[in-house]
Motif scaffolding. Structure first.
Motif, PDB file in Angstrom:
ATOM      1  N   ALA A  10      -4.250  22.229  -9.664  1.00 55.71           N
ATOM      2  CA  ALA A  10      -3.072  23.030 -10.025  1.00 55.71           C
ATOM      3  C   ALA A  10      -3.458  24.375 -10.641  1.00 55.71           C
ATOM      4  O   ALA A  10      -2.583  25.162 -11.001  1.00 55.71           O
ATOM      5  CB  ALA A  10      -2.203  22.247 -10.993  1.00 55.71           C
ATOM      6  N   ARG A  31       3.764  22.605   0.646  1.00 54.65           N
ATOM      7  CA  ARG A  31       3.345  23.785   1.426  1.00 54.65           C
ATOM      8  C   ARG A  31       2.055  23.555   2.233  1.00 54.65           C
ATOM      9  O   ARG A  31       1.727  24.352   3.109  1.00 54.65           O
ATOM     10  CB  ARG A  31       3.232  25.006   0.507  1.00 54.65           C
ATOM     11  N   LEU A  66      -0.576  13.414  -8.125  1.00 57.11           N
ATOM     12  CA  LEU A  66      -1.410  13.931  -9.211  1.00 57.11           C
ATOM     13  C   LEU A  66      -2.024  12.734  -9.933  1.00 57.11           C
ATOM     14  O   LEU A  66      -1.300  11.798 -10.293  1.00 57.11           O
ATOM     15  CB  LEU A  66      -0.536  14.754 -10.171  1.00 57.11           C
TER      16      LEU A  66
HETATM   17  C1  LIG Z   1      -2.724  19.181  -8.043  1.00 52.35           C
HETATM   18  C2  LIG Z   1      -2.028  20.400  -7.479  1.00 52.35           C
HETATM   19  O1  LIG Z   1      -1.091  20.921  -8.056  1.00 52.35           O
HETATM   20  N1  LIG Z   1      -2.503  20.874  -6.335  1.00 52.35           N
HETATM   21  C3  LIG Z   1      -1.959  22.021  -5.667  1.00 52.35           C
HETATM   22  C4  LIG Z   1      -2.678  22.247  -4.358  1.00 52.35           C
HETATM   23  C5  LIG Z   1      -3.992  22.884  -4.493  1.00 52.35           C
HETATM   24  C6  LIG Z   1      -3.993  24.369  -4.226  1.00 52.35           C
HETATM   25  O2  LIG Z   1      -4.484  25.096  -5.030  1.00 52.35           O
HETATM   26  O3  LIG Z   1      -3.384  24.842  -3.142  1.00 52.35           O
HETATM   27  P1  LIG Z   1      -4.049  25.670  -1.979  1.00 52.35           P
HETATM   28  O4  LIG Z   1      -5.144  24.814  -1.426  1.00 52.35           O
HETATM   29  O5  LIG Z   1      -2.961  25.943  -1.027  1.00 52.35           O
HETATM   30  O6  LIG Z   1      -4.601  26.956  -2.396  1.00 52.35           O
HETATM   31  C7  LIG Z   1      -0.498  21.864  -5.299  1.00 52.35           C
HETATM   32  O7  LIG Z   1      -0.055  20.756  -5.000  1.00 52.35           O
HETATM   33  O8  LIG Z   1       0.188  22.886  -5.209  1.00 52.35           O
END
Ligand SMILES: CC(=O)N[C@@H](CCC(=O)OP(=O)(O)O)C(=O)O
Ligand SMILES: NC(=O)C1=CN([C@@H]2O[C@H](COP(=O)(O)OP(=O)(O)OC[C@H]3O[C@@H](n4cnc5c(N)ncnc54)[C@H](OP(=O)(O)O)[C@@H]3O)[C@@H](O)[C@H]2O)C=CC1
Length: 344
Positions: free
Chosen positions: A184, A210, A235
């Motif tokens: 995150a 997304r 998570l």
């Molecule tokens: C645990 C958590 O919140 N994970 C992020 C995903 C990881 C991320 O940074 O997204 P990208 O790979 O698109 O850059 C989320 O679910 O939005």
């Protein structure tokens, strides 16, 4: 020696780039940006890097200084590379973007999932999706690389052999994925607080995340047909790691799946197909640029279960970005990336 610039040096993927590049014999970080920590020495903020970056200071993003680099990594939230990448490319600097800005080819689809207008639609076509296990040849000649997301890396690598072989029932693929909290990012959020995230586990974005269109795009290219995917992220109370449990029905009961996976990844330095019956653990890839995979066919049924683990900050982001850099500059693909995982 390659001159490296990093935009977004204080975030989790930025500092992971610094850690990994410290062990890279052909790379020197000459510029690193942060708007909030401008003027602060990298070594003061990150004591683990004191031996390597004694003279490096965070500066505000300055495209002229960054354009003097051979390659610039964007370790920034989505939207930032849209506004700065074009200028760097024009100056002849290669761009490796860790954000989602150039991953999705369909502009309308990107705008739908990211909730804002696309800031650089003319660059999307030339951007190469930086999954080396699929696009190694295109990466060699790219100017702009879109490094895959963390969930998309673990999920695509796990499903690829069955889709490419044409034996997966593409009408129902399921990706049940768990992430550590560093996924995150480092900015303050209630859900990332210790009291909120420890001793707890929860699914989120079940109605649509997304990463769904990004994973779908890659899997459809592999299958060469439309697919139906249910992707559920969770998570979990760990700092690093992605554990993807993937379910898919196979149409052919006779294929030796263990052999299929071993052959598909036989020449891949960063994908390890474990012996039959294995259960990969996230800690077996912690800190390492590695994806470990196991393939199961429980009760000899036609429903196959694939287990795929990566470190979200390494093979899921910064390690994969450096792997792309090595390929792009004709270096040994494994240079600076042979760290062994930390266990326990
Ligand atoms: C645990 C958590 O919140 N994970 C992020 C995903 C990881 C991320 O940074 O997204 P990208 O790979 O698109 O850059 C989320 O679910 O939005
Ligand atoms: N965390 C993960 O596991 C993964 C992350 N990613 C992607 O990588 C990117 C970075 O993620 P992560 O390191 O977690 O993010 P963080 O939130 O931890 O860090 C973001 C960094 O970007 C800088 N920044 C923020 N806004 C701007 C801006 N407008 N202009 C210039 N710099 C800016 C911040 O510094 P400052 O505000 O001081 O300038 C900070 O250094 C994101 O797109 C993320 O989705 C991809 C795969 C995995």
């Amino acid at each position: 020696m390659l001159k490296i610039g990093i935009i977004g040096g204080t975030g989790y993927t930025g500092v992971e780039l610094l850690r990994l590049l410290a062990a890279h014999p052909e790379a020197e970080v000459v510029a690193i940006t942060s708007r909030s920590e401008e003027g602060i020495h990298v070594a003061d903020m990150y004591p683990n890097l004191r031996d390597h970056y004694s003279n490096l200071t965070f500066t505000a993003p300055d495209t002229q200084k960054l354009a003097a680099c051979d390659v610039v990594f964007f370790a920034t939230p989505h939207g930032v590379a849209h506004s700065l990448a074009g200028e760097l490319l024009e100056a002849g600097t290669k761009v490796i973007d860790l954000s989602a800005d150039f991953r999705i080819k369909d502009i309308a689809e990107w705008e739908k999932w990211y909730g804002q207008p696309h800031g650089a639609p003319t660059l999307v076509k030339e951007a190469v999706y930086g999954l080396p296990e699929v696009n190694r040849e295109q990466i060699k000649t790219a100017r702009l690389i879109a490094v895959p997301g963390c969930y998309p890396t673990a999920t695509q690598l796990g499903f690829l052999p069955l889709l490419e072989e044409g034996i997966a029932d593409t009408s129902q693929l399921i990706a049940d994925c768990k992430s550590g909290v560093s996924g995150a990012g480092r900015s303050a959020k209630i859900g990332s607080l210790f009291c909120e995230s420890t001793e707890n586990m929860m699914a989120y974005s079940v109605s649509g995340h997304r990463h769904l269109p990004e994973i779908k795009q890659g899997l459809e290219l592999a299958a060469q047909q439309p697919i139906n995917l249910t992707f559920v992220p969770h998570l979990t109370p760990m700092i690093r790691g992605i554990h993807a449990t993937l379910y898919v029905k196979v149409k052919d009961h006779f294929t030796d799946l263990q052999k299929l996976f071993e052959q598909r990844f036989a020449n891949e330095p960063f994908v390890d197909v474990l012996p039959a019956g294995s259960h990969p653990q996230t800690r077996s890839v912690k800190g390492a640029n590695m994806c470990r995979i196991a393939v199961h066919r429980p009760q000899n049924s036609d429903l196959v279960v694939i287990l795929s683990v990566i470190d979200n900050l390494v093979k899921g982001a910064s390690g994969q970005a450096i792997q792309n850099m090595n390929i792009l500059f004709g270096l040994d693909e494994t240079l600076g990336l042979t760290h062994t995982a930390l266990m326990p």
